[in-house]
Design a protein around this motif. Sequence first.
Motif, PDB file in Angstrom:
ATOM      1  N   ILE A 414      18.926  -3.822  17.541  1.00  0.00           N
ATOM      2  CA  ILE A 414      19.400  -5.151  18.291  1.00  0.00           C
ATOM      3  C   ILE A 414      20.479  -4.326  19.279  1.00  0.00           C
ATOM      4  O   ILE A 414      20.511  -4.407  20.631  1.00  0.00           O
ATOM      5  N   ILE A 415      21.020  -3.199  18.778  1.00  0.00           N
ATOM      6  CA  ILE A 415      22.124  -2.678  19.657  1.00  0.00           C
ATOM      7  C   ILE A 415      21.379  -1.785  20.481  1.00  0.00           C
ATOM      8  O   ILE A 415      21.746  -1.756  21.794  1.00  0.00           O
ATOM      9  N   TYR A 454      20.274 -11.052  31.027  1.00  0.00           N
ATOM     10  CA  TYR A 454      20.218 -12.120  30.279  1.00  0.00           C
ATOM     11  C   TYR A 454      19.820 -11.455  28.840  1.00  0.00           C
ATOM     12  O   TYR A 454      20.466 -11.949  27.753  1.00  0.00           O
ATOM     13  N   GLY A 455      19.020 -10.618  28.681  1.00  0.00           N
ATOM     14  CA  GLY A 455      18.513  -9.753  27.534  1.00  0.00           C
ATOM     15  C   GLY A 455      20.083  -9.085  27.077  1.00  0.00           C
ATOM     16  O   GLY A 455      20.418  -9.294  25.604  1.00  0.00           O
ATOM     17  N   ASN A 459      21.644  -9.990  23.325  1.00  0.00           N
ATOM     18  CA  ASN A 459      21.511  -9.258  22.272  1.00  0.00           C
ATOM     19  C   ASN A 459      22.905  -8.781  21.764  1.00  0.00           C
ATOM     20  O   ASN A 459      23.334  -8.802  20.556  1.00  0.00           O
ATOM     21  N   THR A 460      23.932  -8.783  22.708  1.00  0.00           N
ATOM     22  CA  THR A 460      25.156  -8.715  22.322  1.00  0.00           C
ATOM     23  C   THR A 460      25.698  -9.885  21.363  1.00  0.00           C
ATOM     24  O   THR A 460      26.469  -9.816  20.547  1.00  0.00           O
ATOM     25  N   VAL A 486      27.659  -2.164  13.364  1.00  0.00           N
ATOM     26  CA  VAL A 486      28.518  -2.279  14.604  1.00  0.00           C
ATOM     27  C   VAL A 486      29.995  -1.217  14.586  1.00  0.00           C
ATOM     28  O   VAL A 486      30.262  -0.643  15.689  1.00  0.00           O
ATOM     29  N   ILE A 487      30.399  -1.501  13.412  1.00  0.00           N
ATOM     30  CA  ILE A 487      31.575  -0.527  13.293  1.00  0.00           C
ATOM     31  C   ILE A 487      31.252   0.879  13.433  1.00  0.00           C
ATOM     32  O   ILE A 487      32.119   1.675  14.321  1.00  0.00           O
ATOM     33  N   LEU A 488      30.152   1.184  12.872  1.00  0.00           N
ATOM     34  CA  LEU A 488      29.777   2.728  12.887  1.00  0.00           C
ATOM     35  C   LEU A 488      29.453   3.044  14.542  1.00  0.00           C
ATOM     36  O   LEU A 488      29.571   4.022  15.007  1.00  0.00           O
TER      37      LEU A 488
END
Length: 524
Positions: A414-415, A454-455, A459-460, A486-488
């Motif tokens: 997702i990222i 929008y995407g 996603n964020t 997310v942290i990584l």
Amino acid sequence: MSDGVFTEKTGPPSPAVGPASAMYGNNSSGDVEIGEAGLERSLSSRHLQFIAIGGTIGTGIFIGLGNALATAGPVSLLIAFAFIGSVVFSVMVSLGEMAAFMPVAGSFTIYATRLVDPALGFSMGWMYWFSWAITYALELTAAGLIIEYWLPNLNIAVWIAVFWFIFSAVNFLPVRWFAEIEMWFSSIKVVTVMGFIIFAICVNAGVGDEGYIGFKYWHHPGPFAEYMVEGATGKFVGFWAVLVTAAFTFQGAELVGVGAGETKNPEKAIPSAIRWTFWGIFVLFLLTVFFVGINLPYDLEDLGTDATDASASPLVLIAKRAGVPVLAHIINAVLLTAVLTAANSNVYSSSRILVALGEEGLAPAFVKRTNRYGTPYVSVALCSLMGLLGFLNLSANGEKAFTWLLNISSTSAIITWAGINVCHIRFLAITKAQGIDRKGLPYRAPWQPWLSWYGLFMNTLIVLTSGFTVFIQWDTSDFFVYYISVILWVVLYAGYKLICRSKVMPLLEADVSIGKGVRYEMRA
């Protein structure tokens, strides 16, 4: 041309748009088209489609759907999948426009580096690489657990070793052979899903022990389930929880872009693959979710189990309630092919991302080495070795370590989706600044730039709220489970920025001519 000698044909030096023959050259029947990284351009549109399908349709839809139905109810689940489908559509068309114009292996990693910032390419590339590399170990373990359904007394280590050897070896084959194998494996899953849809229609109409079902389960226990809290808030919490689950189920659709650098006639093959992959997966997923939701009540006790074999599949539960228990064995066999073809895709995608990182100087240069068939054997070998981490599951302490490694990959795709949207927004700005007319591109994404924005927003939002339930009932360990990826990513991005002092690429200096130069090699 003599044996072993090649001539290089390069597309136009400027980023001006031209016909396929100008951009990619005319390949005669006796030549083998070789991409800029030394990879063989031999994949067709159907190969790209099935590589993506192989990485997408898996245990998420065959098994994970049951727990999602119990969490949110049938209508919430259906809306969640439709909503996430719109987000995936924004990613796919964005990727399609860039990949058709700039067909390179591991496409979005290179786009992030060349169009946005090397720090983004570094963080996206390594996160995505690790996601698929570690998932290879997961799929090998899952294959062993699925076989335990039939052979409970045989240690799964045997199957991890057997399948590791087979699918690692397959990835050393010429890419056109690998793609054919992947296509046939993926076809089994597609046929199974289509067969289930027909079966579910018959069961709902009354062909089974339950008789006519219709929409009675939408009335009782109801269309929406409460989750964690009561009332309307609980129903919304259930919806958002399965929204995240639906996003995880769609992961892999973006693999169409990973094979761009090995595609023949990419300006035609990639847009076709993008369209067919998205709509094929989207329609199959929505129909499966719909028929599972009308044939099973969401409060069914068997839906909430932690089993990993066919006993946890909602498809099997429907068959058992209809009086067709033999279907459990068929579904288990399909599950086995599902995880094996996913394992096959894992090695392919992770190795090509590694090649892309090497091309951009974000990984050691030796990972780009290819053999005479155009296979990046060093990258394949390194990514295959990651599959051996599956043996960590054989001990209690090792299983905990493996689970933490797997959590890193939980939101990586997702990222990556968000990163693809960023790249496309940047691509639109670059084409405008450099005077490139989008009307001349091989494929144009619709509704731009609004669809990409929008995407990016959705996603964020999904990434940031992926572990929102931990804030309802706080648990420090669960917080890191949900947000370690997310942290990584932040550590990788910020670390590269601080150490390498990279800067955002100026619009007029961004290179959009990548992927247009090819060379041909005559083989004896």
